[in-house]
Design an enzyme around this catalytic site. Structure first.
Site, PDB file in Angstrom:
ATOM      1  N   ASP A   1       0.860  -1.183   0.000  1.00  0.00           N
ATOM      2  CA  ASP A   1       0.000   0.000   0.000  1.00  0.00           C
ATOM      3  C   ASP A   1       0.896   1.234   0.000  1.00  0.00           C
ATOM      4  O   ASP A   1       1.702   1.427   0.915  1.00  0.00           O
ATOM      5  CB  ASP A   1      -0.884  -0.013   1.251  1.00  0.00           C
TER       6      ASP A   1
ATOM      7  N   ASP B   1      -2.978   2.480  -5.993  1.00  0.00           N
ATOM      8  CA  ASP B   1      -1.903   2.544  -4.999  1.00  0.00           C
ATOM      9  C   ASP B   1      -1.776   1.323  -4.100  1.00  0.00           C
ATOM     10  O   ASP B   1      -1.016   1.349  -3.133  1.00  0.00           O
ATOM     11  CB  ASP B   1      -2.071   3.793  -4.137  1.00  0.00           C
ATOM     12  N   GLU B   2      -2.500   0.254  -4.398  1.00  0.00           N
ATOM     13  CA  GLU B   2      -2.334  -0.939  -3.560  1.00  0.00           C
ATOM     14  C   GLU B   2      -2.633  -2.207  -4.356  1.00  0.00           C
ATOM     15  O   GLU B   2      -3.388  -2.190  -5.327  1.00  0.00           O
ATOM     16  CB  GLU B   2      -3.218  -0.867  -2.311  1.00  0.00           C
TER      17      GLU B   2
END
Length: 362
Positions: free
Chosen positions: A11, A106-107
């Site tokens: 993350d 983003d993860e």
């Protein structure tokens, strides 16, 4: 006995805001809000850690964020820039994982159960991924390592920012026992409130409820709650695509105008990419060079051979592709090289790899 899976959840830390602070040094160390303007009806898409100290968080109305921190800097989102960085990060994931399941820009979940790097240690692989992300994007990421997706995701949030948290198989159930149910992925505020009405405050409280009790109150989700209370999550990491290319890029501390220097940098990247290709028993026929100029404009140039690419081929192709760019005329801030057009017929090698026993679990 079933083999133990090794899952990493990565993350990025305050992703949108961190990209803005990276690209605009004047924002660094200051409360930064990405989203609408203070006088708009917009909401906070992301905020820096400096802004979070004022109680600001994602989805908060920008007007309220302004009241909490009038000195905050408000900027519009640049989704094209975020998608570009997200692509860089996913390329890094694919260097190490057999399966990559993105959840957002983003993860992502990574399955490294069959990765041979670092003697199969998921912890060392996570460290390598974090190191590569920092080196190549100048951004930090937090990682959680465990034996299933549920625990890996929780672990990635345990030590932010720039954290690495490991929940080993022997610790899974004990870890869940003391965890507040509000920290469980998949249990939102409304469900948390309903659980607290039933006296369910922690994982242990949840475990003490029978499957019948949970399904009666929460329907099909009751099965999920019953399992995660016991640190059980059998959901596999599912890739949304088949790997079609493998590459690496680098951003320079100072812009480069020398074509000779750029050629050397690209050949260095080529050696790394070819080594990764060999590890995965793949052959490629197409080489693509990416060039980003100092004004952030970027182009790609590609060439396909009639045979599998070797380093000797790249020594000829790279200068040819660079000659088709403005390198040498315009300053260059980033170059990248990727190989694609993989040969088919590698399924047998892949299956033999998957049949290997796990080495070091974590």
């Amino acid at each position: 006995m079933a083999k133990q899976h090794k899952i990493i959840h990565v993350d990025m830390d305050a992703f949108f805001a961190s990209v803005e602070q990276r690209d605009h040094p004047e924002y660094q160390g200051k409360p930064l809000i990405v989203g609408g303007q203070p006088d708009s009806r917009g909401v906070v898409a992301a905020c820096s850690y400096e802004a979070r100290q004022f109680g600001i968080h994602s989805a908060m109305p920008c007007a309220r964020a302004y009241r909490l921190c009038p000195q905050a800097i408000f900027v519009r989102p640049r989704f094209e820039a975020y998608r570009e960085v997200s692509g860089q990060i996913r390329d890094i994931f694919w260097r190490y994982a057999s399966e990559v399941e993105p959840l957002s820009l983003d993860e992502a979940y990574l399955d490294v159960s069959y990765t041979a790097d670092y003697n199969g240690s998921a912890t060392l692989i996570a460290k390598a991924i974090k190191r590569d992300i920092l080196k190549e994007t100048r951004l930090t990421a937090s990682a959680g390592v465990s034996y299933n997706k549920f625990l890996a995701k929780i672990a990635s949030d345990m030590d932010k920012p720039n954290g690495l948290y490991v929940i080993r198989p022997e610790r899974g159930e004990k870890f869940v026992e003391t965890l507040p149910v509000g920290k469980f992925h998949g249990i939102g505020p409304a469900t948390e409130a309903k659980m607290k009405q039933l006296g369910i405050e922690t994982g242990l409280d949840l475990r003490n409820k029978t499957l019948a009790q949970l399904t009666e109150r929460f329907g099909k989700a009751g099965h999920y709650y019953f399992n995660i209370a016991r640190a059980i999550d059998e959901r596999p990491v599912r890739s949304s695509r088949t790997r079609k290319s493998l590459g690496k890029e680098t951003t320079f501390a100072q812009d480069i105008t020398s074509v000779t220097e750029l050629t050397t940098k690209l050949l260095d990247l080529a050696e790394i990419v070819l080594e990764s290709l060999a590890k995965q028993k793949l052959n490629a026929r197409t080489v693509t060079v990416k060039v980003k100029y100092s004004d952030f404009q970027q182009i790609t140039r590609a060439h396909t051979l009639d045979h599998s690419i070797a380093l000797g081929d790249l020594r000829e192709v790279i200068p040819m592709l660079l000659a088709r760019t403005e390198a040498g005329k315009n300053p260059v801030r980033l170059v990248g090289l990727s190989l694609s057009g993989f040969d088919a017929g590698k399924s047998e090698d892949r299956q033999s790899q998957l049949d290997l026993a796990f080495s070091d679990p974590f």
